[in-house]
Write a protein that holds these residues in place. Structure first.
Motif, PDB file in Angstrom:
ATOM      1  N   VAL A 145      -5.648  -9.389  -7.208  1.00  0.00           N
ATOM      2  CA  VAL A 145      -4.676  -8.389  -6.758  1.00  0.00           C
ATOM      3  C   VAL A 145      -4.864  -8.122  -5.274  1.00  0.00           C
ATOM      4  O   VAL A 145      -5.985  -7.896  -4.830  1.00  0.00           O
ATOM      5  CB  VAL A 145      -4.872  -7.034  -7.485  1.00  0.00           C
ATOM      6  CG1 VAL A 145      -3.695  -6.102  -7.198  1.00  0.00           C
ATOM      7  CG2 VAL A 145      -5.043  -7.229  -8.970  1.00  0.00           C
ATOM      8  N   GLU A 146      -3.793  -8.180  -4.546  1.00  0.00           N
ATOM      9  CA  GLU A 146      -3.870  -7.816  -3.129  1.00  0.00           C
ATOM     10  C   GLU A 146      -2.886  -6.690  -2.833  1.00  0.00           C
ATOM     11  O   GLU A 146      -1.687  -6.833  -3.068  1.00  0.00           O
ATOM     12  CB  GLU A 146      -3.556  -9.017  -2.229  1.00  0.00           C
ATOM     13  CG  GLU A 146      -4.703  -9.996  -2.122  1.00  0.00           C
ATOM     14  CD  GLU A 146      -4.463 -11.041  -1.028  1.00  0.00           C
ATOM     15  OE1 GLU A 146      -3.821 -10.697  -0.002  1.00  0.00           O
ATOM     16  OE2 GLU A 146      -4.892 -12.181  -1.218  1.00  0.00           O
ATOM     17  N   VAL A 147      -3.433  -5.586  -2.313  1.00  0.00           N
ATOM     18  CA  VAL A 147      -2.588  -4.467  -1.919  1.00  0.00           C
ATOM     19  C   VAL A 147      -2.277  -4.620  -0.435  1.00  0.00           C
ATOM     20  O   VAL A 147      -3.112  -4.338   0.422  1.00  0.00           O
ATOM     21  CB  VAL A 147      -3.278  -3.115  -2.206  1.00  0.00           C
ATOM     22  CG1 VAL A 147      -2.407  -1.959  -1.714  1.00  0.00           C
ATOM     23  CG2 VAL A 147      -3.548  -2.974  -3.695  1.00  0.00           C
ATOM     24  N   PRO A 172       0.845  -1.199   0.000  1.00  0.00           N
ATOM     25  CA  PRO A 172       0.000   0.000   0.000  1.00  0.00           C
ATOM     26  C   PRO A 172       0.881   1.250   0.000  1.00  0.00           C
ATOM     27  O   PRO A 172       2.018   1.215   0.466  1.00  0.00           O
ATOM     28  CB  PRO A 172      -0.776  -0.106   1.320  1.00  0.00           C
ATOM     29  CG  PRO A 172       0.037  -1.000   2.199  1.00  0.00           C
ATOM     30  CD  PRO A 172       0.809  -1.915   1.291  1.00  0.00           C
ATOM     31  N   THR A 173       0.363   2.340  -0.538  1.00  0.00           N
ATOM     32  CA  THR A 173       1.118   3.587  -0.465  1.00  0.00           C
ATOM     33  C   THR A 173       1.154   4.043   0.990  1.00  0.00           C
ATOM     34  O   THR A 173       0.301   3.675   1.791  1.00  0.00           O
ATOM     35  CB  THR A 173       0.482   4.678  -1.342  1.00  0.00           C
ATOM     36  OG1 THR A 173      -0.861   4.883  -0.907  1.00  0.00           O
ATOM     37  CG2 THR A 173       0.482   4.253  -2.796  1.00  0.00           C
ATOM     38  N   SER A 174       2.163   4.791   1.316  1.00  0.00           N
ATOM     39  CA  SER A 174       2.343   5.252   2.694  1.00  0.00           C
ATOM     40  C   SER A 174       3.251   6.465   2.647  1.00  0.00           C
ATOM     41  O   SER A 174       3.613   6.939   1.567  1.00  0.00           O
ATOM     42  CB  SER A 174       2.999   4.152   3.523  1.00  0.00           C
ATOM     43  OG  SER A 174       4.366   4.029   3.168  1.00  0.00           O
ATOM     44  N   GLU A 175       3.646   6.929   3.799  1.00  0.00           N
ATOM     45  CA  GLU A 175       4.622   8.020   3.862  1.00  0.00           C
ATOM     46  C   GLU A 175       5.958   7.608   3.265  1.00  0.00           C
ATOM     47  O   GLU A 175       6.768   8.452   2.922  1.00  0.00           O
ATOM     48  CB  GLU A 175       4.872   8.373   5.324  1.00  0.00           C
ATOM     49  CG  GLU A 175       3.929   9.393   5.877  1.00  0.00           C
ATOM     50  CD  GLU A 175       4.368   9.749   7.274  1.00  0.00           C
ATOM     51  OE1 GLU A 175       4.135  10.879   7.662  1.00  0.00           O
ATOM     52  OE2 GLU A 175       4.964   8.884   7.957  1.00  0.00           O
ATOM     53  N   ARG A 193       1.646   2.398 -11.005  1.00  0.00           N
ATOM     54  CA  ARG A 193       1.217   1.426  -9.993  1.00  0.00           C
ATOM     55  C   ARG A 193      -0.294   1.341  -9.909  1.00  0.00           C
ATOM     56  O   ARG A 193      -0.893   0.265 -10.027  1.00  0.00           O
ATOM     57  CB  ARG A 193       1.793   1.832  -8.625  1.00  0.00           C
ATOM     58  CG  ARG A 193       1.288   1.003  -7.451  1.00  0.00           C
ATOM     59  CD  ARG A 193       1.711   1.617  -6.110  1.00  0.00           C
ATOM     60  NE  ARG A 193       1.070   0.930  -4.994  1.00  0.00           N
ATOM     61  CZ  ARG A 193      -0.175   1.152  -4.611  1.00  0.00           C
ATOM     62  NH1 ARG A 193      -0.920   2.040  -5.241  1.00  0.00           N
ATOM     63  NH2 ARG A 193      -0.674   0.474  -3.591  1.00  0.00           N
ATOM     64  N   LYS A 194      -0.953   2.477  -9.717  1.00  0.00           N
ATOM     65  CA  LYS A 194      -2.402   2.423  -9.512  1.00  0.00           C
ATOM     66  C   LYS A 194      -3.127   2.041 -10.799  1.00  0.00           C
ATOM     67  O   LYS A 194      -4.168   1.383 -10.749  1.00  0.00           O
ATOM     68  CB  LYS A 194      -2.935   3.725  -8.901  1.00  0.00           C
ATOM     69  CG  LYS A 194      -2.889   4.951  -9.777  1.00  0.00           C
ATOM     70  CD  LYS A 194      -3.623   6.135  -9.118  1.00  0.00           C
ATOM     71  CE  LYS A 194      -2.845   6.718  -7.968  1.00  0.00           C
ATOM     72  NZ  LYS A 194      -3.383   7.974  -7.454  1.00  0.00           N
TER      73      LYS A 194
END
Lengths: 355, 355
Positions: free
Chosen positions: B276-278, B251-254, B262-263
């Motif tokens: 797909v698993e994020v 997952p996206t994060s800081e 990606r998205k």
């Protein structure tokens, strides 16, 4: 360390000096530069002949790697004038060594000692009128290196520019400093570039500092990014804590800059018979010490401000005031250090180097 | 999203074009720039009138904040030409939004949408001959912003320059990519700037990448800096893992960039009925999957390379080979994406925007 200059440097003197237009009693930090700058380019795998020439803007390509990938490092140093009009540097070898450590970490070429040290000596001789006598007057020295090679592929540059610029400075007093302890933001990662004086480390702090300013705090005390439990740096400075009569500061690491002022203060404190412990201080310890009254002082240490006493800190929304102490370690160590820097006390450490 | 241009832009055309001197079949990535650039300065609290003018170096003060404190952000985008000679952008709103998120994090002013989007449209109209037809041909777009205010006090600049420069590119193929999993170095801190496209994030990777190169690996798979147990990014790209027939990405994060490729790949995989698993993938999981044969693919995803398949990874000194798969997800998703980008397949997502 000797400063014999055997390096060949091209020198182009400014036709006029702007020194008479400068109000040396009212200087904003880092705002005015002297008449000359040193420039030395790296290309085709080699450092070229340095040149000292009039301070002026230069041309650079929009695709220069410094703009896109941030290959940029610097040092902060000062020159001091003693009562005999001699100009002195303070531990320049430390800055030189750290500069090249930063260079390695940022995949930039190391700068040879003669270009850095002899180049600095030469430009300081030219600009010696800009170093004013009197405690608190200094000439701030900014050696830096940027990647000037063009092209936006994300790879290290093949061309670099090393420069030295000089800015007259008064002693840096930023008013009463209140700090907030970082609970979310951080300045360095494990395995990151926190120990390098890399440009990107500083801009990364601007936004969290702006948030702190909006809450009435001048600076942030940075904590480790993984747990936010260990106290690491204060703003752009190293940080010391005095609990009862013991002085604590974190050990240097990948996340903590090996500050020249920090290490000098440790040596001075030991010389003065103070109890110094170099170890991580936990936020919890600090809060407990503030609560039970054993916390006596917190201060930042760095070249620009020398020693910057902190009057209060905030953590989890609670503000803790520091007491006013009679025998301030911060004050004592600042005096110890500045007396050596200005040659008003004997330099038993061999830290000062005459230009 | 519409691209109507109501913005006033000064336009100074180049008197000659260098386009005829460019070998479009043999392009090094990011090495050649088109005839014009867009420049827009921020000063006295306001964005000034943009200008499109001949691409050329510009003057900057040695004390400019970008050199000393690294206030610099960028985006990477591409323009594509379809069979009808129309020029298309891919999700420019995503780049625009992310650019301003980066700006906020680096304490820089946000760029207004008309300057970024309409400015981009206008310069692309002028440079449309530089966008070549044919799959794999693109015009790489580099919007960026740098702090041009002078003075070496460590505070945000008050003056900035936003620019757009353009570089023709062939599809980016870097040969067989082998990666090493980071066990010591890292690219981002918790509470740091990893999610921003800040210049300093990239130079911080150069040295660890150089060490990896020396061991025969082209890139590093970055792990979380605190524990080095979670897989986060691959070089300057987001990273996907296929274990059996499930595709995983963090997952996206800081610490992880919200990549447009990606998205888009996640959405395309879902459309294609792929699982797909994020979620964070642990290094341990990857090693176990490699050992038991369930690890089928690893690939990087980013604007420059689109999809970059990885053929082997190394961890704790052991190298694990990826199998050759028949029905490569990487290949399928790359085709899905590029067909939409070149208008060779219907864009049911509304991602493409005509210039």
């Amino acid at each position: 360390m000797s400063l014999k200059s055997t390096l060949e440097i091209d020198i182009v003197k400014a036709t006029t000096s702007k020194i008479d237009s400068v109000d040396f009693e009212n200087l904003l930090f880092g705002n005015i530069f002297t008449d000359h700058m040193l420039v030395c380019d790296f290309k085709e795998g080699a450092w070229q002949k340095p040149i000292i020439k009039p301070y002026e803007p230069f041309m650079i390509d929009p695709s220069a790697k410094v703009f896109h990938y941030g290959q940029a490092i610097f040092e902060g140093m000062k020159a001091y004038k003693d009562e005999n009009d001699d100009v002195w540097l303070f531990r320049p070898d430390e800055n030189f060594t750290r500069f090249n450590k930063s260079a390695v970490r940022m995949a930039m070429p190391e700068v040879p000692e003669d270009i850095f040290i002899d180049g600095l000596k030469t430009i300081l001789e030219i600009e010696k009128e800009w170093v004013k006598k009197g405690l608190g007057n200094t000439l701030y020295i900014r050696p830096f290196m940027i990647a000037i090679g063009s092209g936006v592929i994300a790879q290290p540059s093949t061309q670099y520019r090393f420069m030295i610029i000089l800015s007259p400075a008064k002693s840096y007093y930023s008013g009463e400093v209140k700090v907030i302890i970082a609970e979310h933001y951080s300045r360095a990662a494990n395995g990151g570039i926190g120990a390098a004086k890399a440009a990107g480390n500083y801009s990364a702090q601007f936004y969290p500092t702006k948030l702190a300013n909006a809450k009435g705090f001048q600076q942030i005390i940075w904590t480790d990014d993984a747990t936010h439990t260990k106290l690491e740096e204060a703003g752009t400075m190293n940080v010391f804590f005095r609990i009862n009569d013991t002085l604590y500061t974190a050990p240097t690491s990948e996340r903590i800059l090996d500050g020249v002022t920090r290490k000098s203060l440790i040596d001075l404190a030991k010389r003065d018979g103070l109890n110094v412990e170099v170890r991580s201080v936990l936020v919890e310890e600090l809060v407990n010490a503030a609560k039970d009254g054993s916390l006596k002082e917190i201060f930042g240490a760095g070249t620009a401000a020398v020693v910057s006493p902190i009057v209060a800190f905030s953590y989890q929304g609670t503000e803790y005031q520091l007491p006013k102490v009679e025998n301030s370690f911060a004050q004592q160590l600042k005096e110890d250090l500045t007396k050596i820097q200005y040659k008003l006390a004997e330099d038993t450490f061999g830290w000062t180097v005459k230009v």
